[in-house]
Scaffold this motif. Structure first.
Motif, PDB file in Angstrom:
ATOM      1  N   HIS A  76      95.213  41.461 193.028  1.00 42.36           N
ATOM      2  CA  HIS A  76      96.276  42.330 192.335  1.00 42.36           C
ATOM      3  C   HIS A  76      95.820  42.839 191.072  1.00 42.36           C
ATOM      4  O   HIS A  76      96.106  43.819 190.686  1.00 42.36           O
ATOM      5  N   ALA A  77      95.063  42.054 189.885  1.00 45.41           N
ATOM      6  CA  ALA A  77      95.009  42.466 188.756  1.00 45.41           C
ATOM      7  C   ALA A  77      94.061  43.401 188.677  1.00 45.41           C
ATOM      8  O   ALA A  77      94.211  44.640 187.860  1.00 45.41           O
ATOM      9  N   VAL A  78      92.904  43.421 189.380  1.00 45.87           N
ATOM     10  CA  VAL A  78      91.903  44.360 189.391  1.00 45.87           C
ATOM     11  C   VAL A  78      92.405  45.823 190.281  1.00 45.87           C
ATOM     12  O   VAL A  78      92.061  46.548 189.722  1.00 45.87           O
ATOM     13  N   ASN A  79      93.306  45.661 191.011  1.00 44.59           N
ATOM     14  CA  ASN A  79      93.819  46.783 191.749  1.00 44.59           C
ATOM     15  C   ASN A  79      94.567  47.669 190.837  1.00 44.59           C
ATOM     16  O   ASN A  79      94.901  48.894 191.083  1.00 44.59           O
ATOM     17  N   SER A  80      95.098  46.894 189.825  1.00 44.87           N
ATOM     18  CA  SER A  80      96.165  47.872 189.012  1.00 44.87           C
ATOM     19  C   SER A  80      95.324  48.742 188.023  1.00 44.87           C
ATOM     20  O   SER A  80      95.788  49.444 187.433  1.00 44.87           O
ATOM     21  N   VAL A  81      93.863  48.634 187.877  1.00 45.97           N
ATOM     22  CA  VAL A  81      93.189  49.344 187.092  1.00 45.97           C
ATOM     23  C   VAL A  81      92.502  50.140 188.239  1.00 45.97           C
ATOM     24  O   VAL A  81      91.281  49.891 188.943  1.00 45.97           O
TER      25      VAL A  81
ATOM     26  N   ALA B 195     100.159  37.476 204.161  1.00 50.54           N
ATOM     27  CA  ALA B 195      99.644  37.361 203.079  1.00 50.54           C
ATOM     28  C   ALA B 195      99.733  38.529 202.078  1.00 50.54           C
ATOM     29  O   ALA B 195     100.390  39.716 202.950  1.00 50.54           O
ATOM     30  N   ASN B 196      99.712  38.381 201.000  1.00 48.00           N
ATOM     31  CA  ASN B 196     100.105  39.751 199.970  1.00 48.00           C
ATOM     32  C   ASN B 196      98.839  40.280 199.413  1.00 48.00           C
ATOM     33  O   ASN B 196      98.888  40.860 198.523  1.00 48.00           O
ATOM     34  N   PHE B 197      97.593  40.008 200.301  1.00 47.61           N
ATOM     35  CA  PHE B 197      96.270  40.765 199.882  1.00 47.61           C
ATOM     36  C   PHE B 197      96.441  42.291 200.020  1.00 47.61           C
ATOM     37  O   PHE B 197      97.120  42.863 200.834  1.00 47.61           O
ATOM     38  N   ILE B 198      95.763  43.006 199.068  1.00 45.60           N
ATOM     39  CA  ILE B 198      95.553  44.525 199.177  1.00 45.60           C
ATOM     40  C   ILE B 198      94.262  44.956 199.660  1.00 45.60           C
ATOM     41  O   ILE B 198      93.216  44.318 199.097  1.00 45.60           O
ATOM     42  N   ASP B 199      94.224  45.646 200.773  1.00 42.93           N
ATOM     43  CA  ASP B 199      93.070  46.206 201.210  1.00 42.93           C
ATOM     44  C   ASP B 199      92.642  47.424 200.496  1.00 42.93           C
ATOM     45  O   ASP B 199      93.063  48.819 200.582  1.00 42.93           O
ATOM     46  N   THR B 200      91.971  47.245 199.540  1.00 43.69           N
ATOM     47  CA  THR B 200      91.553  48.161 198.286  1.00 43.69           C
ATOM     48  C   THR B 200      90.959  49.468 198.954  1.00 43.69           C
ATOM     49  O   THR B 200      91.188  50.622 198.354  1.00 43.69           O
ATOM     50  N   VAL B 201      90.029  49.372 199.828  1.00 48.10           N
ATOM     51  CA  VAL B 201      89.243  50.584 200.569  1.00 48.10           C
ATOM     52  C   VAL B 201      90.072  51.396 201.206  1.00 48.10           C
ATOM     53  O   VAL B 201      90.111  52.728 200.865  1.00 48.10           O
TER      54      VAL B 201
END
Length: 338
Positions: free
Chosen positions: A111-116, A182-188
């Motif tokens: 989540h932290a890296v996805n915010s950038v 889970a609360n993971f984000i698939d960034t791709v």
């Protein structure tokens, strides 16, 4: 015993065997001969030793070998049954185990890296491309600059990848981004970036439940250790160590792996180094840098500025003139008293 008869022919004396020695000759033990089985065993051992000796790699063979090997790896990996239900159960177990250890930090990093945005997009492309680009680059560098260590180091990579296939079959594992609840984000998928074979339009072309072990870590650590052990420039050695470290951050931030998947990749790499050590009798970086080609000359002799072997004459060296008979006689000292 050992007596001889002297026979005279036209003023010349010759020694002939005596009648006793001639009579005893047929009773002498025949010369020892090597059993056929022992000869075959010796040839087999000699052939095995020849295969284990470092030799100059051939470009066409290496290109074909790497292409076929990666094709087989992809074929086998994608042919492993996905076992979705079991893979999701294993992911839940991994996540629970990390929580019990107090090291379940993947979701926070994700989540932290996805915010950038620019950072996570860069990591998406990093994950999709450098895994192949850097590995191939290190292989090319080894081929050109360390041919004597190339085959042993390549064997490490191949053995690491082969044992990883066994892990995919025995322990199917869903990546964090595919976990239920889970609360993971698939960034791709979220940022619609190119490159993931497990998201978007490519998800049906690859086994999505082959996360353990992580070959992103296995291959990047192979690259990093190879560069650190063989590079002469300090900055290159530092980059070699930073590459697998950054790769670990990327696989966690993009929610493609748990950190325990990275541990699995390290274990596979340790197996690869063991195989190479047993086969070649030494770790790759301790083998000779240069090897002899078919003509017996060291590969890269001129580029490395190595001393020429004593058995190989120097074509640029002029032969020394032989001393004349007069100078030879003048150098000989006369006997004392003459």
């Amino acid at each position: 015993m050992g007596e001889t008869q002297v026979t005279t022919h036209e003023g010349r004396s010759t020694a002939d065997p005596s009648p006793i020695a001639a009579q005893a000759a047929p009773e002498a033990a025949p010369a020892s001969t090597t059993p056929p089985a022992a000869g075959k065993t010796g040839r087999l051992l000699a052939g095995l030793r020849s295969l284990r000796m470092p030799r100059r790699p051939r470009l066409w063979f290496e290109i074909l070998l790497i292409a076929v090997s990666y094709w087989l790896y992809s074929l086998v990996r994608n042919a492993v049954p996905e076992q979705k239900a079991q893979a999701l159960r294993n992911a839940d177990w991994i996540w629970s185990a990390e929580k019990s250890l107090g090291l379940a930090f993947e979701e926070t990093v994700n989540h932290a890296v996805n915010s950038v945005t620019w950072l996570i997009v860069s990591m998406n492309y990093y994950y999709a491309t450098l895994h192949f680009v850097v590995t191939i680059g290190v292989l090319v560098w080894l081929f050109r600059r360390h041919p004597g260590r190339y085959a042993a180091t390549r064997l490490v990579l191949f053995a690491t990848t082969a044992v990883a296939l066994l892990g995919y079959y025995l322990y199917p594992l869903a990546p964090p981004r595919l976990m239920n609840g889970a609360n993971f984000i698939d960034t791709v998928l979220l940022h619609e970036t190119w490159g993931s074979m497990a998201s978007g339009n490519f998800k049906n072309m690859s086994n999505q439940y082959a996360a353990m072990p992580s070959m992103h870590i296995g291959w990047s650590l192979w690259c990093g250790l190879t560069i650190f052990a063989l590079a002469s420039a300090p900055w290159a050695r530092i980059l070699g160590l930073l590459y697998p470290t950054l790769t670990l951050v990327v696989i966690v931030a993009t929610a493609n792996h748990f950190w325990l998947d990275a541990v699995g990749g390290m274990a596979c790499l340790a197996f690869g180094y063991t195989v190479s050590r047993v086969w070649y009798g030494s770790l790759p970086h301790r083998l000779p840098k240069w090897v002899a080609n078919r003509r017996g000359r060291l590969t890269g002799l001129r580029a490395a500025r190595l001393p020429r072997p004593a058995s190989e004459p120097d074509p640029d060296r002029r032969p020394e003139p032989s001393p004349s008979p007069e100078s030879s006689r003048s150098d000989v000292s006369s006997p004392s008293g003459v």
